[in-house]
Scaffold this active site. Structure first.
Site, PDB file in Angstrom:
ATOM      1  N   MET A   1       0.799  -1.190   0.000  1.00  0.00           N
ATOM      2  CA  MET A   1       0.000   0.000   0.000  1.00  0.00           C
ATOM      3  C   MET A   1       0.847   1.261   0.000  1.00  0.00           C
ATOM      4  O   MET A   1       0.558   2.198   0.717  1.00  0.00           O
ATOM      5  CB  MET A   1      -0.931  -0.009   1.204  1.00  0.00           C
ATOM      6  CG  MET A   1      -0.201  -0.001   2.526  1.00  0.00           C
ATOM      7  SD  MET A   1      -1.265  -0.163   3.933  1.00  0.00           S
ATOM      8  CE  MET A   1      -1.894  -1.775   3.693  1.00  0.00           C
ATOM      9  N   PRO A   2       1.879   1.303  -0.801  1.00  0.00           N
ATOM     10  CA  PRO A   2       2.691   2.520  -0.832  1.00  0.00           C
ATOM     11  C   PRO A   2       1.930   3.718  -1.396  1.00  0.00           C
ATOM     12  O   PRO A   2       1.051   3.585  -2.244  1.00  0.00           O
ATOM     13  CB  PRO A   2       3.842   2.153  -1.761  1.00  0.00           C
ATOM     14  CG  PRO A   2       3.912   0.682  -1.738  1.00  0.00           C
ATOM     15  CD  PRO A   2       2.487   0.232  -1.586  1.00  0.00           C
TER      16      PRO A   2
END
Length: 128
Positions: A1-2
């Protein structure tokens, strides 16, 4: 989930910006196990004089085409994964754009799952 922020000089076409974006995302998919559809980026272009940096810090000759990439992601990736990420970003940008590896700076900022809300005012991955 960058969550990725990319800052660079003005003057790139929409196609070039898209290729920079895709190169960074592809590197994350290949090196730090980011799913293909986990894609959240902001690209900001700057007028001359708005990006300030030392052109020779650590003996690396930087040009006016400096690119700053800040990646905020959950903690847990190994040092080896991060090193592979940095190298792959530089490789992809050099291969797919006119970026020089010397002009690519990457900063990773890590946090925990309760620090993320993807909408609806809910921390979707936080557990109590």
């Amino acid at each position: 989930m960058p969550f990725v922020r990319i800052d660079l000089q003005q003057g790139k076409s929409q196609e070039e910006l898209s290729m920079i974006s895709r190169s960074v995302h592809r590197a994350m998919v290949e090196t730090i196990d980011v799913p293909e559809d986990d894609f959240f980026q902001v690209i900001t272009t700057h007028a001359p004089g708005e990006l300030l940096y030392d052109r020779g810090y650590l003996g690396i000759p930087r040009s006016e085409q400096q690119i700053f990439i800040q990646i905020t992601m959950r903690e847990g990736r190994s040092r080896r994964q991060k090193q592979a990420l940095y190298a792959r970003i530089a490789d992809f940008l050099q291969a797919n754009t006119d970026a020089r590896p010397q002009d690519v700076m990457v900063v990773v900022m890590e946090n925990t799952l309760e620090n993320w809300s993807f909408g609806n005012g809910i921390a979707q991955f936080a557990s109590e």
